[in-house]
Design a protein around this motif. Structure first.
Motif, PDB file in Angstrom:
ATOM      1  N   ARG A 193     -18.881  34.496 -62.145  1.00 28.76           N
ATOM      2  CA  ARG A 193     -17.995  35.582 -62.563  1.00 28.76           C
ATOM      3  C   ARG A 193     -18.612  36.378 -63.720  1.00 28.76           C
ATOM      4  NH1 ARG A 193     -13.831  32.407 -62.093  1.00 28.76           N
ATOM      5  NH2 ARG A 193     -14.025  31.632 -64.195  1.00 28.76           N
ATOM      6  N   GLU A 194     -19.128  35.655 -64.696  1.00 29.09           N
ATOM      7  CA  GLU A 194     -19.568  36.287 -65.940  1.00 29.09           C
ATOM      8  C   GLU A 194     -21.030  36.715 -65.902  1.00 29.09           C
ATOM      9  OE1 GLU A 194     -18.537  33.221 -68.705  1.00 29.09           O
ATOM     10  OE2 GLU A 194     -16.426  33.300 -68.106  1.00 29.09           O
ATOM     11  N   ARG A 198     -21.553  15.951 -57.795  1.00 28.80           N
ATOM     12  CA  ARG A 198     -21.101  17.228 -58.378  1.00 28.80           C
ATOM     13  C   ARG A 198     -21.814  17.505 -59.705  1.00 28.80           C
ATOM     14  NH1 ARG A 198     -19.571  19.912 -54.049  1.00 28.80           N
ATOM     15  NH2 ARG A 198     -17.942  18.824 -52.920  1.00 28.80           N
ATOM     16  N   ALA A 236     -18.087  28.555 -61.277  1.00 31.95           N
ATOM     17  CA  ALA A 236     -17.282  29.760 -61.056  1.00 31.95           C
ATOM     18  C   ALA A 236     -17.417  30.719 -62.235  1.00 31.95           C
ATOM     19  CB  ALA A 236     -15.821  29.385 -60.812  1.00 31.95           C
ATOM     20  N   ALA A 237     -17.387  30.194 -63.443  1.00 30.05           N
ATOM     21  CA  ALA A 237     -17.522  31.043 -64.632  1.00 30.05           C
ATOM     22  C   ALA A 237     -18.898  31.711 -64.674  1.00 30.05           C
ATOM     23  CB  ALA A 237     -17.295  30.218 -65.898  1.00 30.05           C
ATOM     24  N   ARG A 239     -10.590  26.173 -50.798  1.00 28.94           N
ATOM     25  CA  ARG A 239     -11.709  26.940 -51.349  1.00 28.94           C
ATOM     26  C   ARG A 239     -11.622  28.449 -51.114  1.00 28.94           C
ATOM     27  NH1 ARG A 239     -16.594  22.930 -49.331  1.00 28.94           N
ATOM     28  NH2 ARG A 239     -16.082  21.178 -50.721  1.00 28.94           N
ATOM     29  N   MET A 247     -16.162  25.424 -56.667  1.00 26.94           N
ATOM     30  CA  MET A 247     -14.919  24.814 -57.134  1.00 26.94           C
ATOM     31  C   MET A 247     -15.065  24.183 -58.512  1.00 26.94           C
ATOM     32  SD  MET A 247     -13.035  25.801 -54.756  1.00 26.94           S
ATOM     33  CE  MET A 247     -11.484  25.003 -55.161  1.00 26.94           C
ATOM     34  N   GLN A 248     -16.278  24.136 -59.028  1.00 26.79           N
ATOM     35  CA  GLN A 248     -16.513  23.620 -60.372  1.00 26.79           C
ATOM     36  C   GLN A 248     -16.338  24.772 -61.364  1.00 26.79           C
ATOM     37  OE1 GLN A 248     -19.629  20.627 -60.877  1.00 26.79           O
ATOM     38  NE2 GLN A 248     -20.248  21.097 -58.775  1.00 26.79           N
ATOM     39  N   ASP A 249     -15.553  24.547 -62.396  1.00 31.40           N
ATOM     40  CA  ASP A 249     -15.218  25.616 -63.338  1.00 31.40           C
ATOM     41  C   ASP A 249     -16.451  26.285 -63.934  1.00 31.40           C
ATOM     42  OD1 ASP A 249     -12.521  25.192 -62.904  1.00 31.40           O
ATOM     43  OD2 ASP A 249     -12.264  23.934 -64.692  1.00 31.40           O
ATOM     44  N   GLU A 250     -17.462  25.479 -64.310  1.00 26.33           N
ATOM     45  CA  GLU A 250     -18.651  26.047 -64.945  1.00 26.33           C
ATOM     46  C   GLU A 250     -19.419  26.944 -63.976  1.00 26.33           C
ATOM     47  OE1 GLU A 250     -18.281  21.797 -66.676  1.00 26.33           O
ATOM     48  OE2 GLU A 250     -17.814  22.819 -64.810  1.00 26.33           O
ATOM     49  N   ARG A 264     -23.918  20.792 -60.135  1.00 21.25           N
ATOM     50  CA  ARG A 264     -23.580  21.738 -61.208  1.00 21.25           C
ATOM     51  C   ARG A 264     -24.829  22.091 -62.012  1.00 21.25           C
ATOM     52  NH1 ARG A 264     -19.694  19.161 -62.926  1.00 21.25           N
ATOM     53  NH2 ARG A 264     -20.772  17.860 -64.426  1.00 21.25           N
ATOM     54  N   THR A 300     -10.974  30.886 -53.980  1.00 26.42           N
ATOM     55  CA  THR A 300     -12.077  30.955 -54.941  1.00 26.42           C
ATOM     56  C   THR A 300     -13.232  31.760 -54.367  1.00 26.42           C
ATOM     57  OG1 THR A 300     -11.411  28.835 -55.880  1.00 26.42           O
ATOM     58  CG2 THR A 300     -13.656  29.573 -56.358  1.00 26.42           C
TER      59      THR A 300
END
Length: 172
Positions: free
Chosen positions: A94-95, A59, A90-91, A138, A85-88, A63, A141
């Motif tokens: 999204r961003e 992971r 997904a961010a 998943r 599923m890794q926050d970084e 990442r 997400t």
């Protein structure tokens, strides 16, 4: 810094690699598969990384590669099924203003496409139950990050590519 034309997400067997290749060809841009890039950089298969170093090590490699690809790859980028599923990650999706395409698939279609074997480390024990658990975890997400969702079941790669391009209103 160059943003991808689109980012493909979805579970194993959704068609990210095969649909990605058709989309890249139609748009005359490169396809960048982050799983393949991780394998090339590590000199080992993802399965070997899982077995030898563990999921956390994979992971971390995933990442780093996904974040690099989202910043630098100009074409179609295909993410491994669990990357979102890794926050970084997904961010960043999204961003970053990315056009995210969720290729959705049923377990029956996924199984017929990829089979469930040792090359898919998270699906080795009781693959159908494992795939269903992964997808249940998943799906929210994938749906939250998606610009568009295209169901791939019962369709040719070309038909899926047509739907993706129409949904994104991209000439191809």
């Amino acid at each position: 810094m160059t943003a991808p034309v689109m980012v493909l997400v979805g579970p194993p067997g959704a068609g990210k690699s095969s649909v990605g290749a058709v989309l890249a060809g139609r748009l005359d841009v490169p396809l960048h598969d982050t799983d393949a890039a991780v394998e090339a950089a590590a000199g080992r298969t993802i399965s070997d990384i899982f077995v030898q170093d563990g999921e956390a090590a994979f992971r971390a490699l995933e990442r780093a590669e996904v974040l690099r690809a989202l910043a630098d790859e100009p074409g179609v980028v295909s993410l491994g099924g669990g990357a979102v599923m890794q926050d970084e990650v997904a961010a960043a999706l999204r961003e970053g203003g990315h056009r995210v395409v969720f290729l959705d698939v049923s377990i029956a279609d996924a199984a017929s496409r990829v089979g469930f074997d040792a090359s898919r480390p998270l699906l080795v024990v009781n693959p159908r139950a494992a795939w269903t658990r992964l997808m249940d975890a998943r799906r929210p997400t994938y749906e939250a990050l998606a610009t568009v969702r295209v169901h791939t079941g019962g369709k040719s790669v070309e038909q899926v590519a047509d739907e993706v391009l129409a949904a994104l209103e991209v000439a191809g």
